[in-house]
Design a protein around this motif. Structure first.
Motif, PDB file in Angstrom:
ATOM      1  N   VAL A  44      60.973  29.776  77.904  1.00 34.10           N
ATOM      2  CA  VAL A  44      61.827  28.596  77.807  1.00 34.10           C
ATOM      3  C   VAL A  44      61.249  27.603  76.805  1.00 34.10           C
ATOM      4  O   VAL A  44      60.121  27.757  76.321  1.00 34.10           O
ATOM      5  CB  VAL A  44      61.974  27.925  79.186  1.00 34.10           C
ATOM      6  CG1 VAL A  44      62.654  28.862  80.165  1.00 34.10           C
ATOM      7  CG2 VAL A  44      60.627  27.453  79.724  1.00 34.10           C
ATOM      8  N   GLY A  91      64.384  32.062  76.936  1.00 38.66           N
ATOM      9  CA  GLY A  91      64.783  31.933  78.337  1.00 38.66           C
ATOM     10  C   GLY A  91      63.991  32.880  79.219  1.00 38.66           C
ATOM     11  O   GLY A  91      62.768  32.916  79.155  1.00 38.66           O
ATOM     12  N   ARG A 135      71.482  30.184  83.711  1.00 37.17           N
ATOM     13  CA  ARG A 135      70.168  30.418  83.136  1.00 37.17           C
ATOM     14  C   ARG A 135      70.344  31.235  81.847  1.00 37.17           C
ATOM     15  O   ARG A 135      71.294  31.999  81.709  1.00 37.17           O
ATOM     16  CB  ARG A 135      69.259  31.200  84.108  1.00 37.17           C
ATOM     17  CG  ARG A 135      68.934  30.437  85.380  1.00 37.17           C
ATOM     18  CD  ARG A 135      68.084  29.205  85.102  1.00 37.17           C
ATOM     19  NE  ARG A 135      67.796  28.450  86.320  1.00 37.17           N
ATOM     20  CZ  ARG A 135      68.555  27.456  86.789  1.00 37.17           C
ATOM     21  NH1 ARG A 135      69.673  27.119  86.144  1.00 37.17           N
ATOM     22  NH2 ARG A 135      68.216  26.813  87.872  1.00 37.17           N
ATOM     23  N   SER A 136      69.394  31.068  80.928  1.00 36.66           N
ATOM     24  CA  SER A 136      69.390  31.860  79.695  1.00 36.66           C
ATOM     25  C   SER A 136      68.618  33.145  79.934  1.00 36.66           C
ATOM     26  O   SER A 136      67.485  33.109  80.422  1.00 36.66           O
ATOM     27  CB  SER A 136      68.735  31.071  78.562  1.00 36.66           C
ATOM     28  OG  SER A 136      69.446  29.885  78.283  1.00 36.66           O
ATOM     29  N   GLN A 157      65.517  29.637  68.523  1.00 31.27           N
ATOM     30  CA  GLN A 157      66.073  29.731  69.874  1.00 31.27           C
ATOM     31  C   GLN A 157      67.103  30.858  69.879  1.00 31.27           C
ATOM     32  O   GLN A 157      68.203  30.699  69.358  1.00 31.27           O
ATOM     33  CB  GLN A 157      66.679  28.390  70.275  1.00 31.27           C
ATOM     34  CG  GLN A 157      65.634  27.279  70.238  1.00 31.27           C
ATOM     35  CD  GLN A 157      66.092  25.992  70.887  1.00 31.27           C
ATOM     36  OE1 GLN A 157      65.307  25.319  71.552  1.00 31.27           O
ATOM     37  NE2 GLN A 157      67.339  25.616  70.714  1.00 31.27           N
ATOM     38  N   PRO A 216      68.184  33.245  72.750  1.00 28.65           N
ATOM     39  CA  PRO A 216      68.500  33.990  73.979  1.00 28.65           C
ATOM     40  C   PRO A 216      69.714  34.873  73.759  1.00 28.65           C
ATOM     41  O   PRO A 216      70.505  34.644  72.841  1.00 28.65           O
ATOM     42  CB  PRO A 216      68.801  32.867  74.985  1.00 28.65           C
ATOM     43  CG  PRO A 216      69.314  31.747  74.140  1.00 28.65           C
ATOM     44  CD  PRO A 216      68.532  31.819  72.857  1.00 28.65           C
ATOM     45  N   ASN A 238      73.906  32.843  78.249  1.00 28.01           N
ATOM     46  CA  ASN A 238      73.763  32.147  79.529  1.00 28.01           C
ATOM     47  C   ASN A 238      74.661  32.783  80.581  1.00 28.01           C
ATOM     48  O   ASN A 238      75.817  33.116  80.296  1.00 28.01           O
ATOM     49  CB  ASN A 238      74.149  30.667  79.394  1.00 28.01           C
ATOM     50  CG  ASN A 238      73.166  29.875  78.564  1.00 28.01           C
ATOM     51  OD1 ASN A 238      72.037  30.298  78.359  1.00 28.01           O
ATOM     52  ND2 ASN A 238      73.582  28.705  78.088  1.00 28.01           N
ATOM     53  N   SER A 274      65.366  25.492  82.630  1.00 27.28           N
ATOM     54  CA  SER A 274      65.008  26.844  82.196  1.00 27.28           C
ATOM     55  C   SER A 274      66.115  27.482  81.367  1.00 27.28           C
ATOM     56  O   SER A 274      66.030  28.639  80.991  1.00 27.28           O
ATOM     57  CB  SER A 274      64.658  27.728  83.396  1.00 27.28           C
ATOM     58  OG  SER A 274      65.749  27.826  84.282  1.00 27.28           O
ATOM     59  N   ILE A 275      67.147  26.701  81.072  1.00 24.32           N
ATOM     60  CA  ILE A 275      68.175  27.156  80.140  1.00 24.32           C
ATOM     61  C   ILE A 275      67.740  26.722  78.736  1.00 24.32           C
ATOM     62  O   ILE A 275      67.126  25.674  78.562  1.00 24.32           O
ATOM     63  CB  ILE A 275      69.548  26.561  80.522  1.00 24.32           C
ATOM     64  CG1 ILE A 275      70.681  27.317  79.855  1.00 24.32           C
ATOM     65  CG2 ILE A 275      69.636  25.084  80.209  1.00 24.32           C
ATOM     66  CD1 ILE A 275      72.049  26.987  80.418  1.00 24.32           C
ATOM     67  N   VAL A 276      67.997  27.544  77.730  1.00 28.18           N
ATOM     68  CA  VAL A 276      67.591  27.222  76.358  1.00 28.18           C
ATOM     69  C   VAL A 276      68.618  26.271  75.748  1.00 28.18           C
ATOM     70  O   VAL A 276      69.810  26.606  75.680  1.00 28.18           O
ATOM     71  CB  VAL A 276      67.472  28.495  75.489  1.00 28.18           C
ATOM     72  CG1 VAL A 276      67.117  28.127  74.048  1.00 28.18           C
ATOM     73  CG2 VAL A 276      66.417  29.431  76.079  1.00 28.18           C
ATOM     74  N   TRP A 286      71.658  27.414  69.020  1.00 25.00           N
ATOM     75  CA  TRP A 286      70.840  28.619  68.950  1.00 25.00           C
ATOM     76  C   TRP A 286      70.841  29.170  67.525  1.00 25.00           C
ATOM     77  O   TRP A 286      71.641  28.737  66.682  1.00 25.00           O
ATOM     78  CB  TRP A 286      71.390  29.674  69.917  1.00 25.00           C
ATOM     79  CG  TRP A 286      71.296  29.283  71.359  1.00 25.00           C
ATOM     80  CD1 TRP A 286      70.569  28.255  71.901  1.00 25.00           C
ATOM     81  CD2 TRP A 286      71.951  29.925  72.461  1.00 25.00           C
ATOM     82  NE1 TRP A 286      70.730  28.211  73.263  1.00 25.00           N
ATOM     83  CE2 TRP A 286      71.574  29.219  73.638  1.00 25.00           C
ATOM     84  CE3 TRP A 286      72.808  31.010  72.579  1.00 25.00           C
ATOM     85  CZ2 TRP A 286      72.037  29.583  74.903  1.00 25.00           C
ATOM     86  CZ3 TRP A 286      73.273  31.378  73.828  1.00 25.00           C
ATOM     87  CH2 TRP A 286      72.887  30.670  74.982  1.00 25.00           C
TER      88      TRP A 286
END
Length: 298
Positions: free
Chosen positions: A105, A146, A177-178, A207, A209, A212, A270-272, A276
């Motif tokens: 994260v 993530g 969450r990612s 970034q 991930p 989500n 804890s989500i990115v 992105w």
């Protein structure tokens, strides 16, 4: 000139995916190598047979890094605190691009600045910035993804108990969450080596991930792929924190870190954060279902 890359910690969870991704792009690199301790040499025989160089030595010594431009550090929690020494050794040998062991994260979010689980990563970041001031041609890249879908599904640390068909979560199942796959993270990492940093920049954060998903949907998809139906239960986030502190007081470092991670997974941080950087790369990342299928079909 094509860069020469050496991987430290290639025997860990992410290591094989990174090395496989490097092999796919082998023609783009002057050298592809793994740094290994003498007693672990045999562990990498298959990669050595595919043309990966095996460098035997100590990751805190400058000699193994001679002739390399890029270091990818995949150090685990047990040796994370030694990354500043690794950076010094690598830079002394001429390395000019360092990938620290991030792959999680975004630890720059305010709640994570004093988080025990990230203490050694913050020390590493501070050291990287200091080293960049000393060496103007030195740069470094953080990869933010993530949570690894593999870790979520295959280890008990995030609350999945496959044997009991139970999932325990410290937080809100409706929250997102990612998630990322190790294979795609490795592809992002390796491709990024070939993307220069903007002129005048020594620090880069990517970034990337896979996407989500709501926690309740993640455990539902996992169950469908496994042919299971999980019973879900939730607990207050502060309970994980209490168990983290209890472990700390008893000297149980592994327990302290485990409950710290459970608590971290329960927070919305804890989500990115967006935006992105996935669009900068040559491929479309897997969906969560595709991720679960990919490692359960192996």
């Amino acid at each position: 000139m094509a860069p020469a890359v050496i991987v430290v910690g290639a025997g860990g969870n992410l290591g094989p995916s990174i090395v496989r991704a490097l092999l796919v792009h082998k023609e783009d690199f002057r050298r592809v190598a793994i740094l290994a301790a003498p007693e672990k040499k045999g562990k990498f025989a298959d990669f050595e047979a595919q043309g990966v160089e095996l460098v035997i030595g100590d990751y805190k010594d400058s000699n193994p890094y001679q002739g390399f431009d890029v270091v990818i550090s995949l150090t685990g929690n047990d040796i994370m605190k030694f990354q500043p020494q690794m950076i010094d050794a690598a830079v002394a040998a001429g390395v000019r691009h360092f990938y620290p062991s991030e792959f999680g994260v975004d630890i720059c979010q305010p709640p994570f600045l004093s988080e025990r689980y990230f203490r050694d990563k913050h020390v590493t970041r501070k050291h990287l910035r200091a080293k960049a001031k000393e060496v103007p041609e030195f740069c470094f890249t953080y990869i933010i993804i993530g949570v690894f879908a593999e870790s979520f599904a295959l280890t008990p640390v995030f609350g999945v108990d496959q044997a009991k068909k139970e999932f325990t979560f410290y937080g809100d199942l409706e929250s997102e969450r990612s998630f990322s796959s190790m294979a795609d993270t490795a592809r992002y990492t390796v491709e990024s080596i070939l993307i220069p940093l903007p002129p005048g920049h020594q620090e880069r954060t990517l970034q990337v991930p896979n996407g989500n998903w709501k926690v309740k949907d993640a455990i539902k998809i996992l169950g469908e792929v496994q042919g299971l139906q999980y019973t879900c239960s939730t607990k207050p986030l502060n309970e994980a924190r209490e168990l983290q502190e209890k472990s700390r007081q008893s000297g149980d470092t592994d327990g302290e870190l485990a409950f710290s991670l459970k608590a971290l997974f329960g927070t919305p941080y804890s989500i990115v954060p967006k935006p992105w950087d996935n669009s900068k790369f040559s491929f479309a990342p897997m969906t969560l279902r595709e991720m679960f299928i990919s490692f359960y079909e192996k």
